[in-house]
Scaffold this motif. Sequence first.
Motif, PDB file in Angstrom:
ATOM      1  N   MET A   1       0.745  -1.225   0.036  1.00  0.00           N
ATOM      2  CA  MET A   1       0.195  -0.107   0.100  1.00  0.00           C
ATOM      3  C   MET A   1       0.634   1.270  -0.122  1.00  0.00           C
ATOM      4  O   MET A   1       1.971   1.122   0.526  1.00  0.00           O
ATOM      5  N   SER A   2       0.582   2.367  -0.638  1.00  0.00           N
ATOM      6  CA  SER A   2       1.227   3.504  -0.541  1.00  0.00           C
ATOM      7  C   SER A   2       0.395   4.716  -0.301  1.00  0.00           C
ATOM      8  O   SER A   2      -0.914   4.749  -0.263  1.00  0.00           O
ATOM      9  N   ARG A   3       1.295   5.709   0.265  1.00  0.00           N
ATOM     10  CA  ARG A   3       0.467   6.998   0.550  1.00  0.00           C
ATOM     11  C   ARG A   3       1.155   8.006  -0.293  1.00  0.00           C
ATOM     12  O   ARG A   3       2.405   8.002  -0.360  1.00  0.00           O
ATOM     13  N   LYS A 105       7.689  -3.998  -7.352  1.00  0.00           N
ATOM     14  CA  LYS A 105       8.623  -3.425  -8.666  1.00  0.00           C
ATOM     15  C   LYS A 105       7.863  -2.188  -8.983  1.00  0.00           C
ATOM     16  O   LYS A 105       6.483  -2.008  -8.612  1.00  0.00           O
ATOM     17  N   VAL A 106       8.675  -1.279  -9.522  1.00  0.00           N
ATOM     18  CA  VAL A 106       8.085  -0.193 -10.084  1.00  0.00           C
ATOM     19  C   VAL A 106       8.873  -0.007 -11.423  1.00  0.00           C
ATOM     20  O   VAL A 106       9.755  -0.410 -11.700  1.00  0.00           O
ATOM     21  N   ARG A 178      10.164  -1.562  -1.636  1.00  0.00           N
ATOM     22  CA  ARG A 178       9.726  -2.185  -0.681  1.00  0.00           C
ATOM     23  C   ARG A 178       9.149  -1.478   0.391  1.00  0.00           C
ATOM     24  O   ARG A 178       9.262  -0.229   0.461  1.00  0.00           O
ATOM     25  N   PRO A 179       8.522  -1.749   1.582  1.00  0.00           N
ATOM     26  CA  PRO A 179       7.858  -1.086   2.440  1.00  0.00           C
ATOM     27  C   PRO A 179       9.067  -0.097   3.269  1.00  0.00           C
ATOM     28  O   PRO A 179      10.135  -0.675   3.605  1.00  0.00           O
ATOM     29  N   ASP A 235       4.916   7.062  -0.536  1.00  0.00           N
ATOM     30  CA  ASP A 235       5.255   6.439   0.377  1.00  0.00           C
ATOM     31  C   ASP A 235       4.828   5.013   0.609  1.00  0.00           C
ATOM     32  O   ASP A 235       3.536   4.758   0.276  1.00  0.00           O
ATOM     33  N   VAL A 236       5.588   3.885   0.539  1.00  0.00           N
ATOM     34  CA  VAL A 236       5.527   2.617   0.551  1.00  0.00           C
ATOM     35  C   VAL A 236       5.349   1.994   2.062  1.00  0.00           C
ATOM     36  O   VAL A 236       6.403   2.059   2.477  1.00  0.00           O
ATOM     37  N   ASP A 237       4.113   1.196   2.145  1.00  0.00           N
ATOM     38  CA  ASP A 237       3.936   0.847   3.629  1.00  0.00           C
ATOM     39  C   ASP A 237       3.375  -0.585   3.214  1.00  0.00           C
ATOM     40  O   ASP A 237       3.052  -1.221   2.321  1.00  0.00           O
TER      41      ASP A 237
END
Length: 412
Positions: A1-3, A105-106, A178-179, A235-237
């Motif tokens: 999940m990302s913010r 991945k991005v 990654r988170p 942000d990746v969480d």
Amino acid sequence: MSRTAAVSHVGKVRSNNQDSAYAGRYLFVVADGMGGHAGGDVASAIAVKRIAETDQAYTSPHDAEYALKSALLSANSLLAETVFEHSELTGMGTTVSGMLRVGDKVAIAHIGDSRVYRFRDGDLEQVTTDHTFVQRLVDSGRITPDEAAVHPRRSVLMRVLGDVDASPEIDTSVLDTRPGDRWLLCSDGLSSFVGEEKIAAILRTVPSAREAADRLVKESLDQGAPDNVTIVVVDVDDSGDDSFEPPTTVGSAALPLSFGGEIERRAMRLPSLLLHPLKATPPDDSHFEPESDDYLQALIQEDRKRARRRRVTWLVFLVVAIAAIVFSALAGYQFTQRHFFVGESDGRVAIYQGVQQDIGPIQLSHIYEQTTIELDTLPPYLRSQVESTMNASDLLDAKRIVEELADARTEP
């Protein structure tokens, strides 16, 4: 999940925002338009609106990479079509840095000098390479990164989307995420005015994506950034929260597309002479005189005197005007000959002395030096700049431009 957060600011000097950005569920993109009032805002908006169509789930990062690259090329075609239909937009273009997330991945696609950074474990890493002339000089070891930051040609782009190249080269890559990772996409309104140490410090200490984006914009403005500033923070969480915020569009892409009228093109003019027309002599107060031969002869003589005075006055005026025009022309011509620019002659790069404009049959420039640099050996964007002419501050600057063009040549 990302913010995520997307913020765009017009900057301290520009009157309009030529940047655009989009932050969606999977897609994040920043575009920095160029062309000023000739349509930089239109270019970035068209590109972002087209690329936003790729904001969807993909089965593999390589599928996302292909989709993102295809979207950039499609946007390039749309820009070329728009210029064809609206000639006043000729010369517009835009940088694009886009990122599609697929699991851990991005996929990244990039052209121009907007940037993508990955902030991981306290370290900031630029994962895209600027497509600028000075970056090529840095890569070749001719100048240092510190020298590039203050180089007079640091804003010269070598690749953009626009009406210059039908098939521009797009950089693509697939990276892991990654988170805990924090991704930053930004226009050069940030990277040109805020150092990477300061950027990293803000990303390290400000937990909220939105607050971090706002702080970065503020820092850029505090540094006096004259350019538009556009930032996307991702942000990746691993919270497991599947909810996501609605897509956010900022900058020019958030507004309806608007095409202005033909750009007013003003040629450089010689110093002008302010001419005041002769004022008509106010009539005498009306009065009655008895008709007589003496009075009639007096009127005739007075009329002759006035005619002589008018002729003498006009003759003096013409002599003074001609002398002033000749003096202004000579002074203006000497002024033009203190200027230099780089242009094209017989398919090669040449240094011209004078200015690009002519006055009727009078040419205000001539070839000062013909080089051996073939125009076909230059990258498309630099070739277009040479064909449009590149101004120089003096002869030394013109020769420096030629040296830089020589370094930029590609293999035939």
